[in-house]
Motif scaffolding. Sequence first.
Motif, PDB file in Angstrom:
ATOM      1  N   LEU A 157       0.836  -1.211   0.000  1.00 28.58           N
ATOM      2  CA  LEU A 157       0.000   0.000   0.000  1.00 28.58           C
ATOM      3  C   LEU A 157       0.872   1.262   0.000  1.00 28.58           C
ATOM      4  CD1 LEU A 157      -3.196   0.714   2.037  1.00 28.58           C
ATOM      5  CD2 LEU A 157      -1.320   2.337   2.124  1.00 28.58           C
ATOM      6  N   ASN A 158       1.967   1.230   0.733  1.00 35.43           N
ATOM      7  CA  ASN A 158       2.804   2.422   0.837  1.00 35.43           C
ATOM      8  C   ASN A 158       3.677   2.660  -0.386  1.00 35.43           C
ATOM      9  OD1 ASN A 158       2.075   3.675   3.228  1.00 35.43           O
ATOM     10  ND2 ASN A 158       3.174   2.160   4.440  1.00 35.43           N
ATOM     11  N   ILE A 159       4.217   1.587  -0.938  1.00 37.48           N
ATOM     12  CA  ILE A 159       5.107   1.768  -2.085  1.00 37.48           C
ATOM     13  C   ILE A 159       4.297   2.014  -3.352  1.00 37.48           C
ATOM     14  CG2 ILE A 159       6.869   0.669  -3.513  1.00 37.48           C
ATOM     15  CD1 ILE A 159       7.794  -0.804  -0.983  1.00 37.48           C
ATOM     16  N   GLU A 274      -0.888   2.072  12.276  1.00 35.41           N
ATOM     17  CA  GLU A 274      -0.155   3.049  13.096  1.00 35.41           C
ATOM     18  C   GLU A 274       0.437   4.175  12.262  1.00 35.41           C
ATOM     19  OE1 GLU A 274       2.573   0.527  15.231  1.00 35.41           O
ATOM     20  OE2 GLU A 274       0.888  -0.481  16.232  1.00 35.41           O
ATOM     21  N   LYS A 275       0.697   3.923  10.985  1.00 32.27           N
ATOM     22  CA  LYS A 275       1.281   4.966  10.134  1.00 32.27           C
ATOM     23  C   LYS A 275       0.230   5.662   9.289  1.00 32.27           C
ATOM     24  CE  LYS A 275       6.022   4.229  10.550  1.00 32.27           C
ATOM     25  NZ  LYS A 275       6.714   3.003  10.156  1.00 32.27           N
ATOM     26  N   ASN A 276      -1.001   5.739   9.816  1.00 36.98           N
ATOM     27  CA  ASN A 276      -2.064   6.484   9.133  1.00 36.98           C
ATOM     28  C   ASN A 276      -2.619   5.790   7.893  1.00 36.98           C
ATOM     29  OD1 ASN A 276      -3.809   8.699   8.948  1.00 36.98           O
ATOM     30  ND2 ASN A 276      -2.475   9.791   7.550  1.00 36.98           N
ATOM     31  N   ARG A 418     -11.201   6.129  -5.334  1.00 37.28           N
ATOM     32  CA  ARG A 418     -10.657   6.366  -3.983  1.00 37.28           C
ATOM     33  C   ARG A 418      -9.301   7.013  -4.138  1.00 37.28           C
ATOM     34  NH1 ARG A 418      -9.797   1.165  -1.869  1.00 37.28           N
ATOM     35  NH2 ARG A 418     -10.225   0.283  -3.905  1.00 37.28           N
ATOM     36  N   PRO A 419      -9.256   8.332  -4.286  1.00 33.06           N
ATOM     37  CA  PRO A 419      -8.008   9.013  -4.657  1.00 33.06           C
ATOM     38  C   PRO A 419      -7.020   9.236  -3.507  1.00 33.06           C
ATOM     39  CG  PRO A 419      -9.777  10.618  -4.452  1.00 33.06           C
ATOM     40  CD  PRO A 419     -10.401   9.262  -4.204  1.00 33.06           C
ATOM     41  N   PHE A 420      -7.337   8.789  -2.307  1.00 33.34           N
ATOM     42  CA  PHE A 420      -6.488   9.130  -1.158  1.00 33.34           C
ATOM     43  C   PHE A 420      -5.242   8.269  -1.106  1.00 33.34           C
ATOM     44  CE2 PHE A 420     -10.999   9.603  -0.036  1.00 33.34           C
ATOM     45  CZ  PHE A 420     -11.059  10.974  -0.228  1.00 33.34           C
ATOM     46  N   HIS A 425      -1.828   3.612  -3.781  1.00 34.13           N
ATOM     47  CA  HIS A 425      -1.442   4.473  -4.900  1.00 34.13           C
ATOM     48  C   HIS A 425      -2.476   4.445  -6.024  1.00 34.13           C
ATOM     49  CE1 HIS A 425       0.935   6.104  -8.219  1.00 34.13           C
ATOM     50  NE2 HIS A 425       0.561   5.032  -8.902  1.00 34.13           N
ATOM     51  N   SER A 426      -2.845   5.640  -6.508  1.00 34.79           N
ATOM     52  CA  SER A 426      -3.710   5.693  -7.693  1.00 34.79           C
ATOM     53  C   SER A 426      -3.494   6.981  -8.484  1.00 34.79           C
ATOM     54  CB  SER A 426      -5.184   5.585  -7.287  1.00 34.79           C
ATOM     55  OG  SER A 426      -5.534   6.665  -6.441  1.00 34.79           O
ATOM     56  N   ALA A 427      -2.461   7.729  -8.130  1.00 28.92           N
ATOM     57  CA  ALA A 427      -2.199   8.991  -8.831  1.00 28.92           C
ATOM     58  C   ALA A 427      -1.878   8.728 -10.299  1.00 28.92           C
ATOM     59  CB  ALA A 427      -1.021   9.708  -8.165  1.00 28.92           C
ATOM     60  N   ILE A 428      -2.206   9.679 -11.143  1.00 32.56           N
ATOM     61  CA  ILE A 428      -1.898   9.559 -12.574  1.00 32.56           C
ATOM     62  C   ILE A 428      -0.409   9.803 -12.779  1.00 32.56           C
ATOM     63  CG2 ILE A 428      -2.285  10.568 -14.856  1.00 32.56           C
ATOM     64  CD1 ILE A 428      -5.148  11.275 -13.880  1.00 32.56           C
ATOM     65  N   GLU A 429       0.247   8.850 -13.433  1.00 31.98           N
ATOM     66  CA  GLU A 429       1.693   8.954 -13.644  1.00 31.98           C
ATOM     67  C   GLU A 429       2.008   9.977 -14.734  1.00 31.98           C
ATOM     68  OE1 GLU A 429       4.742   5.395 -14.280  1.00 31.98           O
ATOM     69  OE2 GLU A 429       4.023   6.301 -16.128  1.00 31.98           O
TER      70      GLU A 429
END
Length: 436
Positions: A157-159, A274-276, A418-420, A425-429
């Motif tokens: 999820l983070n990477i 724990e890391k939000n 779900r853009p958060f 990750h789901s931002a447009i590259e």
Amino acid sequence: MDMLRGCNTFHSSGGEMSGSTDLFLMEHREVTRRWLLRAGVGGIAVFGVGSLWADEPLRSSVLDEAIGNLESFLTLQDEFEDVSRGTPKPHSLPDETKQEVGLTRETWSLDVVSDPEHPVKLRKEFSVEQGTAFDFAGLMELAETHAVRFAKVMTCLNIGCPLGMGIWEGVPLREVIWLTQPKADLRRVFYNGYHNDDPEQMFRSSLPIGRVLEDPFDLPPVILCYKLNGDWLTSERGGPVRVVVPEAYGFKSIKWLSHMVLSNIAHANDTYAEKNNDVDSPLKTFAATLSVPKKVEANTPFAVTGYAQVGISGLSKVQVWIHKEGDELPASDRYYAAAPWVDAEVLPRPVEWGGGLADNRIPVPTHGFDPQTGEPQSWPMRLAKVHWAKLISGLEPGKYMLRSRTVDEQGHSQPMPRPFRKSGHSAIELIEFEVT
Ligand SMILES: Nc1nc2c(c(=O)[nH]1)N[C@H]1C(S)=C(S)[C@@H](COP(=O)(O)O)O[C@H]1N2
Ligand SMILES: [Mo]
């Protein structure tokens, strides 16, 4: 590990054949077979994507070459990216220590107990302390009648970028839970792996019991996994046994599994919270590039390739948009919804699956594949990583920005729905390149 970054993109060096040409040709021939030698194979029509390939003779050799150089669909176990906590990381321990602490198939044992703080009524517990732990022989006994396999991309999820794509095999977790004969007050399971016996290093995840006992829609079950791409799960991938949760990000798929706690707790208690992080967020759909030339010649066609992670919302399209530096951007259009996106070609299933599968065959039965023919029952397959390619016709000189995005089966284009960032990750590259 666990750092925030976008998804890697590698600029291809446009036709460069450095090193040994023979070697290049060999590798090239091999990868080409993965994706291209399909026209005569007959598999295409079976699942109805014939139109993509109908004009095959007209396809540009530039595009074919780019497709031929794509990575394989499945990833070799050793080539997965590794996201592991621990000092030392459990998979780096010497073999003797692995034997001692239960990190081998011969010595593996699992606690399956009621949560002392939020107890569950169970008839039976499996406990290392009491010498009644669940062991690998017990798991193999269940595997004889209950083993399942499914294809899934592992993603942190983070990477954000996929870590690897595999066929995961295991026993549904519910089969082990039923052995404890739960009667009441069971609302959640939480679980952790070996963590050097240091509470500070514990990495825990959790699931509502409903998800474990039942598989919503056509999802495969949550499993206790012991094989990947047909081979025993390696220590680095979490062997001898890890949890794999089909629709979830990687942090739910705990490696070196050692403790399973059945609980009456009503909420998630994952270490990752724990890391939000949004720990209830299922896998998202998004696209990224794999190969974009850094510099291209004016008015010369060139190819771009990439992949799409197919999350729970499915994939209907991959699109690209090339924007010239200095040209006006659509005003007040935060996600460029109204930009002139054009469709890329989502590749059909490959000829060769890769990943080291025996005989290059998807083992039968595997969830999502026809039990008789081994063909995928739908494509692009959900929870997988698929590939796309696009031939760009010549451009005039200048600096450009290439964006790629997915449109899911409900018609949501990236980064929706779900853009958060902390839900995955789901931002447009955005990739820059130059035409000279
Ligand atoms: N025991 C344990 N399990 C773990 C982790 C860990 O650090 N320890 N990392 C998790 C995270 S955050 C991810 S993204 C995946 C990565 O799986 P991989 O290393 O097989 O690619 O494993 C998960 N399982
Ligand atoms: Mo992760």
